[in-house]
Design an enzyme around this catalytic site. Structure first.
Site, PDB file in Angstrom:
ATOM      1  N   ASP A 284      56.607  76.337  37.325  1.00 25.24           N
ATOM      2  CA  ASP A 284      56.768  75.087  38.070  1.00 25.24           C
ATOM      3  C   ASP A 284      56.264  75.254  39.506  1.00 25.24           C
ATOM      4  OD1 ASP A 284      57.451  72.477  38.538  1.00 25.24           O
ATOM      5  OD2 ASP A 284      59.610  72.833  38.676  1.00 25.24           O
TER       6      ASP A 284
ATOM      7  N   HIS B 197      47.190  73.620  39.327  1.00 25.15           N
ATOM      8  CA  HIS B 197      47.132  74.081  37.925  1.00 25.15           C
ATOM      9  C   HIS B 197      46.030  75.133  37.764  1.00 25.15           C
ATOM     10  CE1 HIS B 197      50.003  71.051  37.099  1.00 25.15           C
ATOM     11  NE2 HIS B 197      49.175  70.021  37.106  1.00 25.15           N
TER      12      HIS B 197
ATOM     13  N   LEU C 266      52.730  92.787  22.277  1.00 27.57           N
ATOM     14  CA  LEU C 266      53.423  91.609  22.825  1.00 27.57           C
ATOM     15  C   LEU C 266      53.138  90.356  21.999  1.00 27.57           C
ATOM     16  CD1 LEU C 266      54.911  90.305  25.376  1.00 27.57           C
ATOM     17  CD2 LEU C 266      52.602  89.781  26.197  1.00 27.57           C
TER      18      LEU C 266
HETATM   19  C1  FPP Z   1      54.423  72.497  36.524  1.00 27.26           C
HETATM   20  O1  FPP Z   1      54.052  72.297  37.874  1.00 27.26           O
HETATM   21  C2  FPP Z   1      53.310  73.036  35.765  1.00 27.26           C
HETATM   22  C3  FPP Z   1      52.752  72.452  34.673  1.00 27.26           C
HETATM   23  C4  FPP Z   1      53.243  71.168  34.128  1.00 27.26           C
HETATM   24  C5  FPP Z   1      51.594  73.019  33.965  1.00 27.26           C
HETATM   25  C6  FPP Z   1      51.455  74.501  33.926  1.00 27.26           C
HETATM   26  C7  FPP Z   1      50.028  74.838  33.695  1.00 27.26           C
HETATM   27  C8  FPP Z   1      49.343  75.898  34.176  1.00 27.26           C
HETATM   28  C9  FPP Z   1      49.978  76.982  34.919  1.00 27.26           C
HETATM   29  C10 FPP Z   1      47.861  76.025  34.020  1.00 27.26           C
HETATM   30  C11 FPP Z   1      47.330  76.105  32.633  1.00 27.26           C
HETATM   31  C12 FPP Z   1      48.119  76.919  31.695  1.00 27.26           C
HETATM   32  C13 FPP Z   1      47.632  77.914  30.895  1.00 27.26           C
HETATM   33  C14 FPP Z   1      48.559  78.530  29.921  1.00 27.26           C
HETATM   34  C15 FPP Z   1      46.268  78.409  30.958  1.00 27.26           C
HETATM   35  P1  FPP Z   1      54.139  70.826  38.476  1.00 27.26           P
HETATM   36  O2  FPP Z   1      52.822  70.189  38.349  1.00 27.26           O
HETATM   37  O3  FPP Z   1      55.261  70.065  37.827  1.00 27.26           O
HETATM   38  O4  FPP Z   1      54.485  71.145  39.986  1.00 27.26           O
HETATM   39  P2  FPP Z   1      55.321  70.242  41.017  1.00 27.26           P
HETATM   40  O5  FPP Z   1      56.742  70.219  40.510  1.00 27.26           O
HETATM   41  O6  FPP Z   1      55.181  70.979  42.307  1.00 27.26           O
HETATM   42  O7  FPP Z   1      54.693  68.892  41.034  1.00 27.26           O
END
Ligand code: FPP
Length: 270
Positions: free
Chosen positions: A35, A52, A146
């Site tokens: 997050d 992201h 893993l």
């Molecule tokens: C939450 O941060 C994150 C996500 C919803 C997506 C996670 C994705 C990645 C790390 C990149 C792609 C993944 C892989 C496996 C290659 P948020 O956007 O909710 O953050 P915020 O709460 O600060 O808005």
């Protein structure tokens, strides 16, 4: 025993942390709610999707570290059923990052004996994403190191609903199993895997967000203020060290005091 030289540079702050880890008491399964990507980007004046994009490097480092530590299972929460509510461009970017990641990492995962699995209703995603995911699952099917799960189009409640549906379908087909915890566990997406011992959440939020609701019944929870794109191996080491300080009681108590057991002593009250 893990090869420490592959986990940290000699003399680095990471090495100090890794030396304190008790490798005989590692969590078998670490699950992570990634997050804070949006906030990471906003704090730099960048569009959310850049958070992201930066988060992919944290994914890569975390998978590599989990494998080198010798963990059994690592589960990363990448896209929830609720995430469809985000702007279309953000969803499109996330799907492309995923596609690119699994395509690019496929060979390295197989070479490092890492078995890739996807949890969730992922077969409902765009066919181009499904194709890349399936190819990576297939390419690593033989791996025995893993188990690396990505939760995609995932919801803990949907997982339990899907398990119930499959149990009922099997009953209708004459395959009857008792309805008990063992059976439900077998029908979940994580069938055959240990439940998470440690649930990590980045960015300081104190929520479980519909993640592995059945499986985290006895997980230890570790929350860090670090935003996901800043999450590095030292954070995983810190989470594990904290986990190793916890007293896990599963509803019992550590050392019962015989003097307090009135049944054993025959001193029944009243
Ligand atoms: C939450 O941060 C994150 C996500 C919803 C997506 C996670 C994705 C990645 C790390 C990149 C792609 C993944 C892989 C496996 C290659 P948020 O956007 O909710 O953050 P915020 O709460 O600060 O808005």
């Amino acid at each position: 025993m893990a090869d420490l030289s592959k986990l940290a540079e000699p003399g680095s702050p990471e090495e100090l942390l890794v030396r304190r880890i008790d490798f005989g008491r590692l969590p078998r399964h670490v699950a992570i709610i990634m997050d804070g990507n949006g906030r990471w980007a906003k704090s730099r004046g960048l569009p959310r999707v850049e958070g992201h994009r930066a988060g992919v490097a944290s994914v890569r480092e975390t998978v590599e570290t989990a494998a080198r530590l010798g963990l059994e299972v690592l589960t990363l929460y990448a896209f929830s059923v609720e995430n469809w509510k985000r702007p279309r461009f953000e969803v499109w970017t996330l799907m492309n990052l995923l596609k690119e990641y699994v395509r690019r990492e496929r060979e390295a995962l197989a070479e490092n004996d890492i078995r890739f699995n996807v949890l969730g209703r992922w077969e409902e995603l765009d066919p181009s994403v499904v194709r890349e995911l399936r190819a990576t699952v297939e390419a690593t099917r033989h791996c025995r190191g893993l188990s690396f799960n990505i939760a995609l189009n995932y919801s803990g409640r949907c997982e339990i609903v899907d398990a119930c549906r499959r149990i009922v379908a099997d009953w209708a087909a004459g395959k009857r199993a008792d309805i008990d915890e063992e059976t439900i566990g077998r029908y979940l997406y994580t069938s055959g895997q240990a439940d998470p011992d440690l649930l990590v959440r980045t960015s300081g939020e104190l929520r479980v967000s519909n993640f592995l609701l059945w499986q985290i019944a006895y997980a230890e929870i570790w929350v860090t203020g670090t935003l996901w794109p800043d999450f590095r191996r030292r954070d995983l080491f810190e989470a594990i060290l904290d986990f190793q300080q916890r007293e896990r009681r599963y509803g019992g108590i550590q050392q019962p005091d015989p003097a307090e057991d009135v049944f054993a002593s025959g001193r029944l009250p009243g």
